[in-house]
Design a protein around this motif. Structure first.
Motif, short mmCIF file in Angstrom:
data_model
loop_
_atom_site.label_atom_id
_atom_site.label_comp_id
_atom_site.label_asym_id
_atom_site.label_seq_id
_atom_site.Cartn_x
_atom_site.Cartn_y
_atom_site.Cartn_z
N ILE A 10 0.85 -1.21 0.00
CA ILE A 10 0.00 0.00 0.00
C ILE A 10 0.87 1.25 0.00
CG2 ILE A 10 -1.65 1.34 1.38
CD1 ILE A 10 -2.82 -1.37 2.29
N ALA A 11 1.97 1.21 0.76
CA ALA A 11 2.90 2.35 0.78
C ALA A 11 3.50 2.58 -0.61
CB ALA A 11 4.01 2.10 1.80
N VAL A 12 3.80 1.49 -1.33
CA VAL A 12 4.32 1.62 -2.69
C VAL A 12 3.33 2.37 -3.58
CG1 VAL A 12 4.85 0.30 -4.80
CG2 VAL A 12 5.84 -0.38 -2.60
N GLY A 13 2.06 1.99 -3.54
CA GLY A 13 1.05 2.67 -4.34
C GLY A 13 0.87 4.12 -3.95
N MET B 295 16.80 5.72 -9.93
CA MET B 295 16.28 4.37 -10.02
C MET B 295 17.41 3.34 -10.04
SD MET B 295 13.45 5.44 -12.83
CE MET B 295 13.35 3.85 -13.65
N ALA B 296 18.51 3.65 -10.74
CA ALA B 296 19.65 2.75 -10.78
C ALA B 296 20.22 2.54 -9.37
CB ALA B 296 20.73 3.29 -11.72
N LEU B 297 20.38 3.65 -8.64
CA LEU B 297 20.91 3.55 -7.28
C LEU B 297 19.96 2.77 -6.37
CD1 LEU B 297 22.28 7.19 -6.84
CD2 LEU B 297 23.62 5.08 -7.13
N LEU C 277 10.72 2.12 -2.01
CA LEU C 277 9.97 3.39 -2.04
C LEU C 277 10.77 4.48 -2.74
CD1 LEU C 277 8.31 3.45 1.50
CD2 LEU C 277 7.34 2.69 -0.67
N GLY C 278 12.10 4.46 -2.55
CA GLY C 278 12.94 5.42 -3.27
C GLY C 278 12.88 5.19 -4.77
N PHE C 279 12.90 3.92 -5.18
CA PHE C 279 12.78 3.59 -6.60
C PHE C 279 11.46 4.09 -7.16
CE2 PHE C 279 11.10 0.71 -9.81
CZ PHE C 279 12.07 0.80 -10.79
N ILE C 280 10.38 3.81 -6.45
CA ILE C 280 9.05 4.22 -6.92
C ILE C 280 8.97 5.73 -7.02
CG2 ILE C 280 6.60 4.27 -6.30
CD1 ILE C 280 7.49 1.59 -7.35
N ALA C 281 9.53 6.43 -6.03
CA ALA C 281 9.50 7.90 -6.05
C ALA C 281 10.23 8.44 -7.27
CB ALA C 281 10.11 8.46 -4.76
N CYS C 282 11.40 7.86 -7.56
CA CYS C 282 12.17 8.30 -8.73
C CYS C 282 11.43 8.00 -10.03
CB CYS C 282 13.54 7.62 -8.75
SG CYS C 282 14.67 8.17 -7.45
#
Length: 286
Positions: free
Chosen positions: A115-118, A148-150, A173-178
């Motif tokens: 849910i946090a990812v969404g 996203m790479a990082l 979550l960092g990946f999703i934000a990027c």
């Protein structure tokens, strides 16, 4: 789930038709009215003149997609669409609960983390909406793909070392934000802008097929990579994420070297970039 679908259906009634499509159908006055409402009378007339010039140069045929110059922009659009998916975004979106459980989260925690990812995906899409016309398309995609790479590297390291599940969640979550603030929405913006007016519909169709074809391949191969006994023994569950991270690095290089900045440029001005390419390919000595 029906509520957003109904809202989409109702609100689509309020969406105006594309002025360029209307012009192609001979509905110049309707096209002008939409442009005047969006940009004012003076800019609308300039846009109409550019659209008319672009549409009267050649008749749009499917074979035109594969002419020199046009072929170049088609390949660029298709590669960009594929790279959006090879970042691994839909692996995260489709398999998030299983990924979280694999590194030690309980079922309840895994569902909450999903849910946090969404939620992060939704929130950072608004960041892209705010930034795309302020910062430009290329900077957003370059910075976003680098982030996203990082993040994918971090996900891989967390999975490889058996770190705390919450550390892995942080990288996810960092990946999703990027992604949500860059490659997610901005790729669609760029694809809608880089193709010449006459072939835009067909070219967008091919790019979209390529994008979802890449999504199919990535989402179907992830379980194969993730459940491979040899890869699991050597890399734990980290191998797929390092592959996706490497492809994010490829995306940074591709956008930096190949994608033109389209911020603030009329579509017909962007089209001239590819006509220059066409003339260069036909007369390389110049």
């Amino acid at each position: 789930e029906a509520i957003p679908a109904v809202l989409l259906l109702v609100l689509l009634i309020l969406v105006p038709e594309s002025p360029r499509w209307l012009f192609k159908q001979g509905q110049r006055e309707k096209a002008g009215a939409i442009l005047r409402r969006a940009s004012g009378s003076r800019i609308a007339e300039e846009e109409l003149a550019r659209i008319e010039e672009a549409l009267t140069k050649d008749k749009a045929i499917l074979a035109e997609l594969f002419r020199p110059g046009m072929r170049t922009v088609l390949v660029i659009g298709i590669v960009l669409a594929i790279l959006q998916q090879t970042s691994g975004i839909n692996v995260i979106m489709y398999y998030a609960p299983e990924i979280f459980k694999q590194v030690g989260s309980g079922t309840g925690d895994a569902l909450l983390q999903t849910i946090a990812v969404g939620s992060v995906n939704l929130l950072f899409t608004f960041v892209a909406i705010w930034a795309v016309d302020r910062l430009g398309r290329k900077p957003l995609m370059i910075v976003g793909a680098a982030g996203m790479a990082l993040a994918q590297a971090g996900i891989g390291i967390a999975a490889f070392t058996g770190a705390s599940p919450w550390l892995l969640v942080g990288f996810v979550l960092g990946f999703i934000a990027c992604f949500a603030s860059s490659m997610g929405p901005v790729v669609w913006v760029v694809l809608s802008e880089i193709f010449p007016t006459r072939i835009r519909g067909r070219a967008m169709g091919l790019a979209t097929i390529s994008l979802w074809g890449a999504n199919l391949v990535v989402s179907q191969t992830f379980p194969m990579l993730n459940e491979n006994p040899w890869l699991g023994e050597v890399f734990n569950p980290s191998f797929p994420f390092w592959v996706y991270g490497s492809l994010c690095v490829v995306t940074v290089i591709f956008v930096l070297k190949v994608i033109p900045e389209t911020k603030g440029k009329p579509l017909e001005e962007i089209e001239k970039i590819w006509h220059v390419e066409l003339r260069h390919e036909q007369n390389p000595s110049r």
